[in-house]
Scaffold this motif. Structure first.
Motif, PDB file in Angstrom:
ATOM      1  N   ARG A  60     -16.905  12.130   2.205  1.00 50.58           N
ATOM      2  CA  ARG A  60     -17.207  11.984   3.623  1.00 50.58           C
ATOM      3  C   ARG A  60     -18.706  11.762   3.809  1.00 50.58           C
ATOM      4  NH1 ARG A  60     -12.703  14.840   1.703  1.00 50.58           N
ATOM      5  NH2 ARG A  60     -11.608  16.018   3.314  1.00 50.58           N
ATOM      6  N   TYR A  61     -19.067  10.717   4.572  1.00 51.27           N
ATOM      7  CA  TYR A  61     -20.463  10.462   4.916  1.00 51.27           C
ATOM      8  C   TYR A  61     -20.587  10.398   6.432  1.00 51.27           C
ATOM      9  CZ  TYR A  61     -20.712   8.792   0.063  1.00 51.27           C
ATOM     10  OH  TYR A  61     -20.629   8.679  -1.304  1.00 51.27           O
ATOM     11  N   SER A  62     -21.613  11.042   6.950  1.00 53.73           N
ATOM     12  CA  SER A  62     -21.887  11.020   8.385  1.00 53.73           C
ATOM     13  C   SER A  62     -23.348  10.675   8.600  1.00 53.73           C
ATOM     14  CB  SER A  62     -21.573  12.381   9.015  1.00 53.73           C
ATOM     15  OG  SER A  62     -21.910  12.393  10.387  1.00 53.73           O
ATOM     16  N   VAL A  63     -23.622   9.892   9.629  1.00 50.89           N
ATOM     17  CA  VAL A  63     -25.021   9.592   9.947  1.00 50.89           C
ATOM     18  C   VAL A  63     -25.692  10.826  10.520  1.00 50.89           C
ATOM     19  CG1 VAL A  63     -26.582   8.199  11.353  1.00 50.89           C
ATOM     20  CG2 VAL A  63     -24.544   7.150  10.352  1.00 50.89           C
ATOM     21  N   ARG A  64     -25.055  11.445  11.494  1.00 48.43           N
ATOM     22  CA  ARG A  64     -25.643  12.591  12.195  1.00 48.43           C
ATOM     23  C   ARG A  64     -24.894  13.872  11.856  1.00 48.43           C
ATOM     24  NH1 ARG A  64     -26.265   8.171  15.208  1.00 48.43           N
ATOM     25  NH2 ARG A  64     -28.294   7.856  16.228  1.00 48.43           N
ATOM     26  N   PRO A  65     -25.577  15.009  11.963  1.00 50.51           N
ATOM     27  CA  PRO A  65     -24.922  16.282  11.634  1.00 50.51           C
ATOM     28  C   PRO A  65     -24.114  16.826  12.799  1.00 50.51           C
ATOM     29  CG  PRO A  65     -27.225  16.679  12.189  1.00 50.51           C
ATOM     30  CD  PRO A  65     -27.030  15.177  12.230  1.00 50.51           C
ATOM     31  N   ALA A  66     -23.122  17.631  12.476  1.00 51.75           N
ATOM     32  CA  ALA A  66     -22.383  18.408  13.467  1.00 51.75           C
ATOM     33  C   ALA A  66     -22.731  19.874  13.277  1.00 51.75           C
ATOM     34  CB  ALA A  66     -20.883  18.190  13.298  1.00 51.75           C
ATOM     35  N   THR A  67     -22.411  20.694  14.255  1.00 50.56           N
ATOM     36  CA  THR A  67     -22.677  22.132  14.164  1.00 50.56           C
ATOM     37  C   THR A  67     -21.388  22.902  14.417  1.00 50.56           C
ATOM     38  OG1 THR A  67     -23.249  22.319  16.514  1.00 50.56           O
ATOM     39  CG2 THR A  67     -25.041  21.826  14.974  1.00 50.56           C
ATOM     40  N   LEU A  68     -21.354  24.146  13.926  1.00 51.91           N
ATOM     41  CA  LEU A  68     -20.172  24.974  14.100  1.00 51.91           C
ATOM     42  C   LEU A  68     -19.820  25.166  15.563  1.00 51.91           C
ATOM     43  CD1 LEU A  68     -20.664  27.771  11.415  1.00 51.91           C
ATOM     44  CD2 LEU A  68     -18.813  26.105  11.511  1.00 51.91           C
ATOM     45  N   ALA A  69     -20.837  25.276  16.413  1.00 44.49           N
ATOM     46  CA  ALA A  69     -20.586  25.527  17.832  1.00 44.49           C
ATOM     47  C   ALA A  69     -19.800  24.404  18.492  1.00 44.49           C
ATOM     48  CB  ALA A  69     -21.916  25.714  18.569  1.00 44.49           C
ATOM     49  N   GLU A  70     -19.853  23.212  17.912  1.00 40.66           N
ATOM     50  CA  GLU A  70     -19.161  22.056  18.489  1.00 40.66           C
ATOM     51  C   GLU A  70     -17.745  21.906  17.962  1.00 40.66           C
ATOM     52  OE1 GLU A  70     -21.967  19.293  16.905  1.00 40.66           O
ATOM     53  OE2 GLU A  70     -22.957  19.016  18.834  1.00 40.66           O
ATOM     54  N   LEU A  71     -17.313  22.815  17.067  1.00 40.59           N
ATOM     55  CA  LEU A  71     -16.045  22.641  16.369  1.00 40.59           C
ATOM     56  C   LEU A  71     -15.140  23.846  16.583  1.00 40.59           C
ATOM     57  CD1 LEU A  71     -17.558  21.300  13.023  1.00 40.59           C
ATOM     58  CD2 LEU A  71     -16.529  19.938  14.859  1.00 40.59           C
ATOM     59  N   PRO A  72     -14.291  23.830  17.614  1.00 39.70           N
ATOM     60  CA  PRO A  72     -13.407  24.966  17.856  1.00 39.70           C
ATOM     61  C   PRO A  72     -12.280  25.096  16.844  1.00 39.70           C
ATOM     62  CG  PRO A  72     -12.956  23.193  19.414  1.00 39.70           C
ATOM     63  CD  PRO A  72     -14.183  22.790  18.659  1.00 39.70           C
ATOM     64  N   ASP A  73     -11.922  23.997  16.159  1.00 42.56           N
ATOM     65  CA  ASP A  73     -10.809  24.021  15.210  1.00 42.56           C
ATOM     66  C   ASP A  73     -11.312  24.362  13.815  1.00 42.56           C
ATOM     67  OD1 ASP A  73      -8.660  23.152  13.371  1.00 42.56           O
ATOM     68  OD2 ASP A  73      -7.760  22.331  15.189  1.00 42.56           O
ATOM     69  N   GLU A  74     -10.687  25.357  13.191  1.00 33.10           N
ATOM     70  CA  GLU A  74     -11.097  25.796  11.855  1.00 33.10           C
ATOM     71  C   GLU A  74     -10.995  24.679  10.823  1.00 33.10           C
ATOM     72  OE1 GLU A  74     -12.473  28.497  10.717  1.00 33.10           O
ATOM     73  OE2 GLU A  74     -12.526  29.522  12.650  1.00 33.10           O
ATOM     74  N   ARG A  75     -10.015  23.808  10.978  1.00 32.69           N
ATOM     75  CA  ARG A  75      -9.847  22.720  10.014  1.00 32.69           C
ATOM     76  C   ARG A  75     -10.992  21.718  10.105  1.00 32.69           C
ATOM     77  NH1 ARG A  75      -3.777  21.380  11.689  1.00 32.69           N
ATOM     78  NH2 ARG A  75      -4.768  21.871  13.683  1.00 32.69           N
ATOM     79  N   ASP A  76     -11.516  21.518  11.293  1.00 36.15           N
ATOM     80  CA  ASP A  76     -12.694  20.666  11.429  1.00 36.15           C
ATOM     81  C   ASP A  76     -13.923  21.363  10.855  1.00 36.15           C
ATOM     82  OD1 ASP A  76     -11.461  18.462  12.646  1.00 36.15           O
ATOM     83  OD2 ASP A  76     -11.548  19.408  14.610  1.00 36.15           O
ATOM     84  N   ARG A  77     -14.030  22.659  11.062  1.00 35.78           N
ATOM     85  CA  ARG A  77     -15.169  23.410  10.512  1.00 35.78           C
ATOM     86  C   ARG A  77     -15.200  23.333   8.992  1.00 35.78           C
ATOM     87  NH1 ARG A  77     -16.238  28.979  13.907  1.00 35.78           N
ATOM     88  NH2 ARG A  77     -16.340  28.029  15.994  1.00 35.78           N
ATOM     89  N   ALA A  78     -14.021  23.351   8.386  1.00 33.44           N
ATOM     90  CA  ALA A  78     -13.943  23.283   6.925  1.00 33.44           C
ATOM     91  C   ALA A  78     -14.487  21.964   6.390  1.00 33.44           C
ATOM     92  CB  ALA A  78     -12.505  23.493   6.470  1.00 33.44           C
ATOM     93  N   GLU A  79     -14.531  20.918   7.234  1.00 30.29           N
ATOM     94  CA  GLU A  79     -15.022  19.617   6.807  1.00 30.29           C
ATOM     95  C   GLU A  79     -16.548  19.573   6.717  1.00 30.29           C
ATOM     96  OE1 GLU A  79     -12.915  16.397   6.275  1.00 30.29           O
ATOM     97  OE2 GLU A  79     -12.027  18.287   5.603  1.00 30.29           O
ATOM     98  N   LEU A  80     -17.235  20.526   7.337  1.00 25.99           N
ATOM     99  CA  LEU A  80     -18.698  20.503   7.345  1.00 25.99           C
ATOM    100  C   LEU A  80     -19.281  20.477   5.935  1.00 25.99           C
ATOM    101  CD1 LEU A  80     -19.686  22.954  10.234  1.00 25.99           C
ATOM    102  CD2 LEU A  80     -20.245  20.521  10.093  1.00 25.99           C
ATOM    103  N   GLU A  81     -18.786  21.369   5.071  1.00 23.50           N
ATOM    104  CA  GLU A  81     -19.334  21.470   3.723  1.00 23.50           C
ATOM    105  C   GLU A  81     -18.964  20.265   2.858  1.00 23.50           C
ATOM    106  OE1 GLU A  81     -18.240  25.139   1.959  1.00 23.50           O
ATOM    107  OE2 GLU A  81     -19.257  26.379   3.453  1.00 23.50           O
ATOM    108  N   LYS A  82     -17.952  19.523   3.237  1.00 22.55           N
ATOM    109  CA  LYS A  82     -17.511  18.371   2.458  1.00 22.55           C
ATOM    110  C   LYS A  82     -18.232  17.089   2.871  1.00 22.55           C
ATOM    111  CE  LYS A  82     -12.806  20.276   2.257  1.00 22.55           C
ATOM    112  NZ  LYS A  82     -11.387  20.002   2.606  1.00 22.55           N
TER     113      LYS A  82
END
Length: 401
Positions: free
Chosen positions: A29-51
């Protein structure tokens, strides 16, 4: 390759990635901009942060260093990418800086793709992610593809150079037949063969039998959308005010947030709708499911769309939908499973909501069953992910996963 990932509004991309992985391919997974935990209510989306590898976290100096290394290591490829990046750019400072950023991001991405032995690069959205992918592909020789969702790409196709992006791609994906027609409109005839339709899908939590429930007697509506003008939310508040003035008993839950929240709150207060309309904010998939299950119908009066996943989710839960007859929506929705209304018409919206309030439960249930059958047939995320993965395998360098 995505502009911002993970994101609450991009859970359909996560589902697609999971389906591609389940089909045997390894996905970076490549992203131009970062996301933050506060923007991710779903745990499955949060798990994608480290990947997810975020390009802008490299910082200016690292991006500059990667650009110089690529330029020195492969000057011919760099010049070719330079021509693509600035070929259609007007000589304005903002445009030049933006295209320079795309080239730097592409150089950083190119170096990492080589190290990770990437076979194929895919971008979501035909805007800047597709441009970065196009440049990275030119710098590495690794084939790229991209998915166009609309409507943003179709609002400025020449500025975005959709024609060039399609021409340089191994293939291009539209999420509906309507989307494919628009890509055909803005590409060379010789490239039409590259344009595939791979529909977005819902995950198993919406498709299992346990995901369905009886339609409630109480006249509850649910809208799942950004609080924005494009989604027609102000029109929905106006419709609620008219329904209230006509003595209709109903409630409306709006799941989502956005830049118009204060405006929407002011409209609710002005029309004294506090007992009728609830703003839920961003919510996890489980909360979205709960609100859809609790409703008689999902309502989304958008002015511009591709084909919203929330329509598929509502129908998968056997809930009729009230939606505007735009873009790819009529490919899924008709009078058998919901109400298709003209975009921008508050009168038609009020009429459809009134009919949903007055409709017998048995009729609503039948509409829901018809809608669910269509989603199961066309919008299973696992099957659609396999379809996309077959395209990756067909075009990846070396023919490997």
């Amino acid at each position: 390759m995505i502009n911002r990932y993970p994101a609450a509004s991009h859970s359909f991309i996560r589902r697609e990635i999971e389906a591609v992985e389940a089909d045997g391919s390894e996905v970076y997974r490549y992203s131009v901009r970062p996301a933050t935990l506060a923007e991710l209510p779903d745990e499955r989306d949060r798990a994608e942060l480290e990947k997810t590898y975020v390009l802008l976290r490299l910082g200016f100096l690292r991006l500059l260093s990667d650009t110089l290394r690529v330029m020195v290591g492969a000057p011919g490829d760099f010049i070719a990418a330079l021509r693509i990046a600035f070929g259609s750019t007007q000589l304005r400072l903002g445009a030049i800086l933006r295209r320079s950023a795309y080239l730097a991001e592409a150089a950083a991405l190119a170096r990492r793709m080589r190290r990770q032995r990437i076979d194929h690069l895919h971008a979501h959205f035909g805007t800047n992610p597709a441009m970065v992918a196009r440049l990275a592909s030119r710098l590495t020789g690794i084939p790229y593809s991209f998915t166009v969702h609309g409507p943003d790409e179709f609002d400025s196709p020449e500025q975005l150079d959709l024609r060039g992006k399609v021409a340089d791609s191994a293939f291009c994906v539209a999420i509906s037949s309507y989307g494919r027609s628009q890509l055909m409109r803005w590409s060379h005839f010789a490239d039409w063969r590259k344009i595939e339709v791979v529909r977005c899908g819902v995950d198993s939590s919406f498709l299992t039998d346990a995901g369905t429930s009886k339609i409630p007697e109480r006249p509850l509506f649910c809208a799942v959308a950004r609080l924005s003008g494009q989604k027609g939310i102000p029109l929905l508040i106006e419709a609620a005010a008219i329904l209230k003035s006509r003595g209709k008993e109903f409630q409306l839950s709006i799941v989502g947030d956005g830049d118009m929240r204060r405006d929407i709150e002011a409209m609710i207060e002005r029309h004294r709708l506090q007992d009728f309309v609830q703003l839920v904010g961003w919510a996890s998939s489980d909360v979205v499911i709960a609100h859809l299950r609790g409703s008689r119908a999902m309502v989304l009066p958008s002015f511009a769309e591709g084909l919203p996943v929330v329509i598929m989710e509502a129908l998968a839960l056997e809930r009729p939908v009230i939606v505007t007859a735009i873009s790819g929506t009529p490919e899924l929705v008709d009078g058998d499973c919901g109400w298709l209304i003209p975009a921008g018409s508050v009168e038609a919206l009020v009429d459809a909501m009134s009919k949903a309030i007055d409709a017998p439960i048995d009729r609503l249930a039948e509409m829901g069953r018809i809608g669910r059958a269509r989603v199961v047939a066309q919008h299973d995320a696992l099957q659609n992910g396999r379809q996309l993965n077959r395209l990756f395998k067909r075009t990846s360098s070396g023919g490997q996963n």
